[in-house]
Scaffold this motif. Sequence first.
Motif, PDB file in Angstrom:
ATOM      1  N   ARG A 154      33.877  32.455  27.986  1.00 22.23           N
ATOM      2  CA  ARG A 154      32.697  32.434  28.905  1.00 22.23           C
ATOM      3  C   ARG A 154      33.175  32.540  30.225  1.00 22.23           C
ATOM      4  O   ARG A 154      32.495  33.137  31.323  1.00 22.23           O
ATOM      5  CB  ARG A 154      31.884  31.042  28.988  1.00 22.23           C
ATOM      6  N   VAL A 155      34.132  31.912  30.813  1.00 23.86           N
ATOM      7  CA  VAL A 155      34.867  31.949  31.990  1.00 23.86           C
ATOM      8  C   VAL A 155      35.199  33.455  32.384  1.00 23.86           C
ATOM      9  O   VAL A 155      34.966  34.089  33.216  1.00 23.86           O
ATOM     10  CB  VAL A 155      36.395  31.229  32.052  1.00 23.86           C
ATOM     11  N   LEU A 156      35.624  34.331  31.496  1.00 24.67           N
ATOM     12  CA  LEU A 156      36.150  35.667  31.734  1.00 24.67           C
ATOM     13  C   LEU A 156      34.647  36.353  31.793  1.00 24.67           C
ATOM     14  O   LEU A 156      34.655  37.414  32.925  1.00 24.67           O
ATOM     15  CB  LEU A 156      36.958  36.319  30.698  1.00 24.67           C
ATOM     16  N   ALA A 157      33.815  36.250  31.120  1.00 29.57           N
ATOM     17  CA  ALA A 157      32.477  37.015  31.158  1.00 29.57           C
ATOM     18  C   ALA A 157      32.038  36.752  32.592  1.00 29.57           C
ATOM     19  O   ALA A 157      31.302  37.748  33.214  1.00 29.57           O
ATOM     20  CB  ALA A 157      31.630  36.587  30.150  1.00 29.57           C
ATOM     21  N   SER A 158      32.190  35.626  33.160  1.00 31.39           N
ATOM     22  CA  SER A 158      31.443  35.309  34.574  1.00 31.39           C
ATOM     23  C   SER A 158      32.031  36.222  35.607  1.00 31.39           C
ATOM     24  O   SER A 158      31.549  36.178  36.828  1.00 31.39           O
ATOM     25  CB  SER A 158      31.729  33.669  35.039  1.00 31.39           C
ATOM     26  N   PHE A 159      33.225  36.706  35.469  1.00 28.74           N
ATOM     27  CA  PHE A 159      33.653  37.644  36.537  1.00 28.74           C
ATOM     28  C   PHE A 159      33.289  38.904  36.165  1.00 28.74           C
ATOM     29  O   PHE A 159      34.036  40.025  36.844  1.00 28.74           O
ATOM     30  CB  PHE A 159      35.530  37.563  36.247  1.00 28.74           C
ATOM     31  N   GLY A 160      32.512  39.358  35.434  1.00 28.23           N
ATOM     32  CA  GLY A 160      31.895  40.744  35.103  1.00 28.23           C
ATOM     33  C   GLY A 160      32.821  41.526  34.319  1.00 28.23           C
ATOM     34  O   GLY A 160      32.255  42.757  34.344  1.00 28.23           O
ATOM     35  N   PHE A 161      33.651  41.288  33.506  1.00 22.31           N
ATOM     36  CA  PHE A 161      34.186  42.109  32.407  1.00 22.31           C
ATOM     37  C   PHE A 161      33.076  42.500  31.475  1.00 22.31           C
ATOM     38  O   PHE A 161      32.210  41.859  31.018  1.00 22.31           O
ATOM     39  CB  PHE A 161      35.109  41.447  31.812  1.00 22.31           C
ATOM     40  N   ALA A 162      33.200  43.732  31.076  1.00 27.30           N
ATOM     41  CA  ALA A 162      32.257  44.588  30.321  1.00 27.30           C
ATOM     42  C   ALA A 162      32.667  44.146  28.908  1.00 27.30           C
ATOM     43  O   ALA A 162      31.434  44.410  28.071  1.00 27.30           O
ATOM     44  CB  ALA A 162      32.167  46.176  30.607  1.00 27.30           C
TER      45      ALA A 162
ATOM     46  N   ALA B 140      29.664  33.280  22.113  1.00 25.79           N
ATOM     47  CA  ALA B 140      29.697  32.478  23.663  1.00 25.79           C
ATOM     48  C   ALA B 140      29.178  33.473  24.813  1.00 25.79           C
ATOM     49  O   ALA B 140      28.786  32.971  25.693  1.00 25.79           O
ATOM     50  CB  ALA B 140      31.330  32.308  23.859  1.00 25.79           C
ATOM     51  N   THR B 141      29.171  34.694  24.498  1.00 24.04           N
ATOM     52  CA  THR B 141      29.043  35.618  25.774  1.00 24.04           C
ATOM     53  C   THR B 141      27.954  36.629  25.259  1.00 24.04           C
ATOM     54  O   THR B 141      27.415  37.196  26.280  1.00 24.04           O
ATOM     55  CB  THR B 141      30.242  36.130  26.388  1.00 24.04           C
ATOM     56  N   GLY B 142      27.894  37.111  24.168  1.00 24.03           N
ATOM     57  CA  GLY B 142      27.069  38.358  23.871  1.00 24.03           C
ATOM     58  C   GLY B 142      27.541  39.575  24.364  1.00 24.03           C
ATOM     59  O   GLY B 142      27.101  40.705  23.898  1.00 24.03           O
ATOM     60  N   LEU B 143      28.858  39.688  24.791  1.00 23.64           N
ATOM     61  CA  LEU B 143      29.480  40.869  25.311  1.00 23.64           C
ATOM     62  C   LEU B 143      30.103  41.609  24.024  1.00 23.64           C
ATOM     63  O   LEU B 143      30.285  41.009  23.086  1.00 23.64           O
ATOM     64  CB  LEU B 143      30.914  40.595  26.146  1.00 23.64           C
ATOM     65  N   PRO B 144      30.583  42.873  24.054  1.00 26.93           N
ATOM     66  CA  PRO B 144      31.051  43.638  22.955  1.00 26.93           C
ATOM     67  C   PRO B 144      32.547  42.921  22.908  1.00 26.93           C
ATOM     68  O   PRO B 144      33.248  42.711  23.982  1.00 26.93           O
ATOM     69  CB  PRO B 144      31.043  44.951  23.624  1.00 26.93           C
ATOM     70  N   VAL B 145      33.005  42.820  21.794  1.00 29.78           N
ATOM     71  CA  VAL B 145      34.367  41.994  21.438  1.00 29.78           C
ATOM     72  C   VAL B 145      34.996  43.072  20.395  1.00 29.78           C
ATOM     73  O   VAL B 145      34.559  43.303  19.323  1.00 29.78           O
ATOM     74  CB  VAL B 145      34.163  40.553  20.763  1.00 29.78           C
TER      75      VAL B 145
ATOM     76  N   ARG C 289      36.589  55.447  35.066  1.00 31.69           N
ATOM     77  CA  ARG C 289      37.907  55.023  35.205  1.00 31.69           C
ATOM     78  C   ARG C 289      38.344  54.001  34.033  1.00 31.69           C
ATOM     79  O   ARG C 289      37.507  53.681  33.333  1.00 31.69           O
ATOM     80  CB  ARG C 289      38.042  54.195  36.613  1.00 31.69           C
ATOM     81  N   PRO C 290      39.661  53.645  34.019  1.00 33.30           N
ATOM     82  CA  PRO C 290      39.796  52.651  33.140  1.00 33.30           C
ATOM     83  C   PRO C 290      39.226  51.481  33.072  1.00 33.30           C
ATOM     84  O   PRO C 290      38.743  50.990  34.217  1.00 33.30           O
ATOM     85  CB  PRO C 290      41.504  52.464  32.941  1.00 33.30           C
ATOM     86  N   PHE C 291      39.050  50.936  32.070  1.00 31.33           N
ATOM     87  CA  PHE C 291      38.142  49.473  31.937  1.00 31.33           C
ATOM     88  C   PHE C 291      39.424  48.519  31.552  1.00 31.33           C
ATOM     89  O   PHE C 291      40.050  48.904  30.542  1.00 31.33           O
ATOM     90  CB  PHE C 291      36.964  49.489  31.254  1.00 31.33           C
ATOM     91  N   VAL C 292      39.271  47.088  31.848  1.00 32.45           N
ATOM     92  CA  VAL C 292      40.179  45.943  31.445  1.00 32.45           C
ATOM     93  C   VAL C 292      39.283  45.346  30.297  1.00 32.45           C
ATOM     94  O   VAL C 292      38.082  44.941  30.656  1.00 32.45           O
ATOM     95  CB  VAL C 292      40.474  45.330  32.702  1.00 32.45           C
ATOM     96  N   VAL C 293      39.910  45.136  29.413  1.00 31.22           N
ATOM     97  CA  VAL C 293      39.394  44.212  28.372  1.00 31.22           C
ATOM     98  C   VAL C 293      40.185  43.077  27.952  1.00 31.22           C
ATOM     99  O   VAL C 293      41.317  43.018  27.586  1.00 31.22           O
ATOM    100  CB  VAL C 293      39.006  44.931  27.041  1.00 31.22           C
ATOM    101  N   PRO C 294      39.818  41.855  28.843  1.00 23.19           N
ATOM    102  CA  PRO C 294      40.923  40.709  28.857  1.00 23.19           C
ATOM    103  C   PRO C 294      40.724  40.017  27.490  1.00 23.19           C
ATOM    104  O   PRO C 294      39.829  40.235  26.652  1.00 23.19           O
ATOM    105  CB  PRO C 294      40.385  39.923  30.141  1.00 23.19           C
ATOM    106  N   ASN C 295      41.790  39.235  27.199  1.00 24.41           N
ATOM    107  CA  ASN C 295      41.767  38.588  25.874  1.00 24.41           C
ATOM    108  C   ASN C 295      41.643  37.174  26.058  1.00 24.41           C
ATOM    109  O   ASN C 295      42.569  36.208  26.224  1.00 24.41           O
ATOM    110  CB  ASN C 295      43.170  38.881  25.343  1.00 24.41           C
ATOM    111  N   PRO C 296      40.582  36.461  25.960  1.00 26.07           N
ATOM    112  CA  PRO C 296      40.168  34.908  25.691  1.00 26.07           C
ATOM    113  C   PRO C 296      40.609  34.467  24.305  1.00 26.07           C
ATOM    114  O   PRO C 296      40.915  35.431  23.548  1.00 26.07           O
ATOM    115  CB  PRO C 296      38.771  35.038  25.892  1.00 26.07           C
TER     116      PRO C 296
END
Length: 298
Positions: A39-47, A84-89, A25-32
Motif C-alpha cells: 500500500r505504501v508503494l502504491a501510494s507513490f504511483g507505481f503502476a 492490498a492494492t489492486g495493482l498488477p503483481v 520508457r522503462p518502468f520500475v516494479v518495486p518489491n513490497p
Amino acid sequence: MNSSTDTAARLRRAIAFRDLHDGPRPFVVPNPWDAGTARVLASFGFAALATTGAGLAHSLGRPDGANQLSRAEILANAAAIVDATGLPVTADLESGFGERPEDVAETIRLAAAAGLVGGSVEDSTGRDADPVRPLDEAVERVAAAVEAAKGLDFPFTVTARAENFFQGLPDLDDTIRRLRAYEAAGADVLYAPGLPDADSIRAVCSAVGRPVNVLMTGALKLSVADLGDLGVRRVSTGSALSRAALGALVRAAREITESGTFDFGLDALPYAEANTLLAPAAPAPSAPPADRESDPAP
C-alpha cells in the motif's frame, strides 16, 4: 469479491502489466514484502508491483535461500499483496517448486489462481555443488511455464531468469546463451539478476528480442533514464527495499543499545502519515439505478 479472485479485474491487470513492457520508457516494479508495504508503494504511483522471496523470508525470521519458503507461503503472500492494492503483481516463483517441468506448470496455474498476472522462474538448483541447472533442463522448465500460461484465460507474463551472476558464476556469454534459449522457449521477459555494469546490461539487451528486466540496487549507480538508454524495459528492486528497512531497524537498535539515545525517531514516519498511507482505498461510489422509479422513497 477481492482482487485476487475477481476474474474481470485480473484480466484488466494482466493486460495493463503486459502493455507496460511496450511503453515509451522503462518502468520500475518495486518489491513490497507484505500488504502494508504494498500500500505504501502504491501510494507513490507505481503502476505494478513484484514480490520478493528474500523480503518475505526475512519477515518470517528466515534467511533467504533454497527451500526456505514453501510454494503455499509465497502464493499466500502474493495474494495479500494483490488484495492490498489492486495493482498488477508479478511474483518471484523461485525455481518453480519441483524437479519436474510439470511441477513448474502447476506453479504457474496456482499463481494465476492467487491473482498474479506474472511470475519469474529461475534456473537455479539450490545445490552448492551445481547451483545452475543444465541448459536443456532449464529450457524444458521455461517451456512448461509458458505452455501453462498459454492455457490461462488471460495473458500471464512469464519471466525467465538466468542465475549465473547471482550464483557467483560471472559468465556473460553463458548468460546470454541461456536468455536466448529461454526467449526461444517463449518467455515474455528475460532477466539476469546481478549484472555488474552498464556494458553487461547493454550486451544482454542487444542480444535478445524480448523485454529485459534488470535488478537495481545502489551499487550500479544507474538511473531509470540510463537503463532505458541501455535497452532495459523493466526495473525491479528485489530485496533492496526490505533490506533498507532492516538497515533502519538495525541502526535504531544499535543506537539504543550502544548510546542509550533515541534520535532514530526523528527519521520515523509520522504516526498520522503512516495511518494514512496504510488505509485501504475507499471503494468507488455505486452508479445510480437506471430506473429512477424503482428508487426507494427519500
